[in-house]
Design a protein around this motif. Structure first.
Motif, short mmCIF file in Angstrom:
data_model
loop_
_atom_site.label_atom_id
_atom_site.label_comp_id
_atom_site.label_asym_id
_atom_site.label_seq_id
_atom_site.Cartn_x
_atom_site.Cartn_y
_atom_site.Cartn_z
N ALA A 26 0.85 -1.20 0.00
CA ALA A 26 0.00 0.00 0.00
C ALA A 26 0.88 1.24 0.00
O ALA A 26 2.03 1.22 0.45
CB ALA A 26 -0.92 0.00 1.22
N THR A 27 0.32 2.34 -0.47
CA THR A 27 1.10 3.56 -0.65
C THR A 27 1.36 4.29 0.66
O THR A 27 0.71 4.06 1.68
CB THR A 27 0.37 4.55 -1.57
OG1 THR A 27 -0.87 4.93 -0.94
CG2 THR A 27 0.10 3.97 -2.93
N SER A 36 3.40 -8.59 7.95
CA SER A 36 2.59 -9.10 6.84
C SER A 36 1.18 -8.55 6.95
O SER A 36 0.67 -8.36 8.07
CB SER A 36 2.55 -10.63 6.85
OG SER A 36 3.83 -11.17 6.61
N TYR A 37 0.56 -8.32 5.81
CA TYR A 37 -0.75 -7.68 5.73
C TYR A 37 -1.53 -8.38 4.62
O TYR A 37 -1.15 -8.32 3.46
CB TYR A 37 -0.55 -6.20 5.41
CG TYR A 37 -1.78 -5.32 5.34
CD1 TYR A 37 -2.26 -4.69 6.48
CD2 TYR A 37 -2.40 -5.06 4.12
CE1 TYR A 37 -3.36 -3.83 6.41
CE2 TYR A 37 -3.49 -4.21 4.04
CZ TYR A 37 -3.96 -3.60 5.19
OH TYR A 37 -5.04 -2.74 5.13
N PHE A 38 -2.59 -9.09 5.01
CA PHE A 38 -3.34 -9.90 4.05
C PHE A 38 -4.75 -9.34 3.87
O PHE A 38 -5.43 -9.01 4.85
CB PHE A 38 -3.43 -11.35 4.52
CG PHE A 38 -2.17 -12.15 4.29
CD1 PHE A 38 -0.92 -11.59 4.46
CD2 PHE A 38 -2.26 -13.48 3.91
CE1 PHE A 38 0.25 -12.33 4.25
CE2 PHE A 38 -1.10 -14.24 3.70
CZ PHE A 38 0.15 -13.66 3.87
N LEU A 84 3.56 0.81 2.91
CA LEU A 84 3.41 -0.45 3.63
C LEU A 84 4.22 -1.53 2.89
O LEU A 84 3.79 -2.06 1.87
CB LEU A 84 1.94 -0.85 3.72
CG LEU A 84 1.60 -2.20 4.36
CD1 LEU A 84 2.34 -2.40 5.67
CD2 LEU A 84 0.10 -2.35 4.55
N CYS A 85 5.39 -1.82 3.43
CA CYS A 85 6.27 -2.84 2.87
C CYS A 85 6.22 -4.09 3.74
O CYS A 85 6.53 -4.02 4.93
CB CYS A 85 7.71 -2.33 2.80
SG CYS A 85 7.95 -0.92 1.71
N ALA A 113 1.40 0.37 8.32
CA ALA A 113 2.72 0.62 7.72
C ALA A 113 3.72 1.12 8.75
O ALA A 113 4.93 0.89 8.62
CB ALA A 113 2.60 1.63 6.59
N VAL A 114 3.24 1.79 9.79
CA VAL A 114 4.14 2.31 10.82
C VAL A 114 4.79 1.15 11.59
O VAL A 114 5.97 1.18 11.91
CB VAL A 114 3.39 3.25 11.78
CG1 VAL A 114 4.31 3.77 12.88
CG2 VAL A 114 2.79 4.43 11.01
N TYR A 115 4.00 0.10 11.89
CA TYR A 115 4.58 -1.09 12.53
C TYR A 115 5.54 -1.80 11.57
O TYR A 115 6.62 -2.24 11.95
CB TYR A 115 3.48 -2.08 12.93
CG TYR A 115 2.40 -1.51 13.81
CD1 TYR A 115 2.66 -1.10 15.11
CD2 TYR A 115 1.10 -1.37 13.33
CE1 TYR A 115 1.65 -0.58 15.92
CE2 TYR A 115 0.09 -0.85 14.12
CZ TYR A 115 0.37 -0.45 15.41
OH TYR A 115 -0.63 0.08 16.20
#
Length: 385
Positions: free
Chosen positions: A179-180, A342-344, A297-298, A333-335
């Motif tokens: 995410a951006t 990971s973000y699903f 968000l990496c 994204a801050v975490y």
């Protein structure tokens, strides 16, 4: 074991649905979520899960497991300041709306908490259950980090899910550049008020604002390569109270989103130059305030693949696809900027001919996603080692 977790989660469907509908009726905003927090605290108490509160009592952190390493599971809880038009029997009536599915995230993490409490002896480390406020305003993650969420015990990795109203149920999407970033800004233009019939005696901030607005759109069209995937939106433009009065001020609020930090910094500089120079050209004054500044968000590729393997063992019927890459944003994204994360995205598309996207007053989410999301949280925690 993972397949049994999915079976147990499906057996909780009616209970999860009841919890979700209760939360859906009373969405709250930002960092002030007293009713939502009370609901979550009551459920954790019933489950015998110890917890503490943060952010003036508006954030709950539950604790499970033991060991040296710690996994953070995060669910956001806040809604949006918009009137619900879904026509659901349990629709909100308080002028706010869970138009982004955070009521489902909260319910799913509570469901996972119940599953994990039952299987606590199988956990290979510590689990923090984070019920976070203020995601929609991009305030929550930093507020919780400031109060030590990543310490005592130290968090080694983080995981979150987000429902998707446009993805079919049983579909799960993930990615690395997920995410951006978000740069939120407020432009205040100060002119000189006067009678609308005598514009020469004033300085019209609306005219200045319109020129700035147009220049910002041209900035994206003419100074950004299409391959850079940049969006710049002015979502608010307020000025004046009468049709025959040129007002003193005009306010524009906007959001800049991009996946590339160099492009982001270049555009922030150009936004400031455009606002300053156009204002000066029209003899107005202006200032820019930064409202939000959230990184890209990496997600961690290794962690992603470990989770996918576990989810395939949990239920082979799930359609798990890689390459999630969206211009939406999330302060998770801050975490992810601090620990491997990971973000699903989990499909919650309704069985309807008309499908609405998130943040639409008519958006609905398929409640069949509830046991899937709860099982995904639980499976991820049980696989953590």
């Amino acid at each position: 074991m993972y397949s049994s977790i999915y079976t147990e989660s499906k057996e909780m469907y009616d209970e999860l649905k009841e919890w979700r509908r209760e939360l859906h009726k009373t969405p709250e905003l930002g960092l002030e979520l007293p009713q939502t927090v009370s609901f979550v605290k009551n459920k954790l108490t019933e489950l015998g899960i110890p917890f503490e509160t943060k952010v003036n009592g508006n954030c709950i952190v539950g604790y499970l497991g033991s060991g040296e390493r710690c996994l953070l599971l995060r669910a956001d809880m806040d809604g949006l300041p918009m009137f619900e038009e879904s026509q659901l029997s349990y629709a909100s009536q308080n002028g706010n709306m869970h138009a982004c599915g955070h009521d489902i995230h909260t319910t799913a993490l509570l469901g996972a908490a119940k599953l994990l409490k039952k299987h606590e002896q199988d956990l290979k480390g510590k689990i923090k259950l984070l019920f976070q406020p203020g995601e929609e305003t991009f305030e929550g993650a930093r507020a919780v980090i400031k109060e030590g969420i990543l310490e005592n015990p130290k968090v080694d990795a983080a995981f979150a899910v987000h429902v998707a109203s446009t993805l079919p149920v049983k579909t799960i999407a993930y990615g690395t550049l997920t995410a951006t970033s978000v740069f939120g800004f407020k432009i205040t233009i100060t002119g000189k008020g006067t009678h609308g019939a005598m514009p020469q005696n004033g300085i019209d901030p609306i005219n200045v604002g319109v020129t700035i607005y147009q220049a910002l759109q041209e900035l994206i069209a003419r100074e950004c390569a299409p391959s850079k995937e940049v969006s710049l939106t002015i979502g608010q433009f307020n000025s004046g109270t009468m049709n025959n009065v040129i007002p003193e001020t005009a306010v524009l609020q906007g959001t800049l989103r991009t996946f590339d930090s160099e492009t982001k910094q270049y555009l922030i500089t150009r936004i400031k130059e455009i606002v300053k120079n156009i204002s000066k050209a029209f003899r107005a004054e202006s200032k820019i305030e930064v409202l939000t500044d959230i990184p890209v968000l990496c997600c961690d590729e290794k962690r992603n693949e470990e989770i996918v393997k576990a989810l395939n063992l949990m239920n082979a019927e799930l359609k798990i696809i890689s390459g999630l890459h969206t211009t939406g944003s999330d302060d998770f994204a801050v975490y992810a900027n601090e620990v491997p994360a990971s973000y699903f995205m989990i499909g919650a598309k309704e069985n309807s001919n008309t499908i609405y996207a998130h943040h639409n007053p008519k958006v609905c989410f398929n409640e069949q996603v509830l046991p899937i999301a709860a099982a995904v949280y639980a499976c991820t925690a049980l696989d953590w080692k």
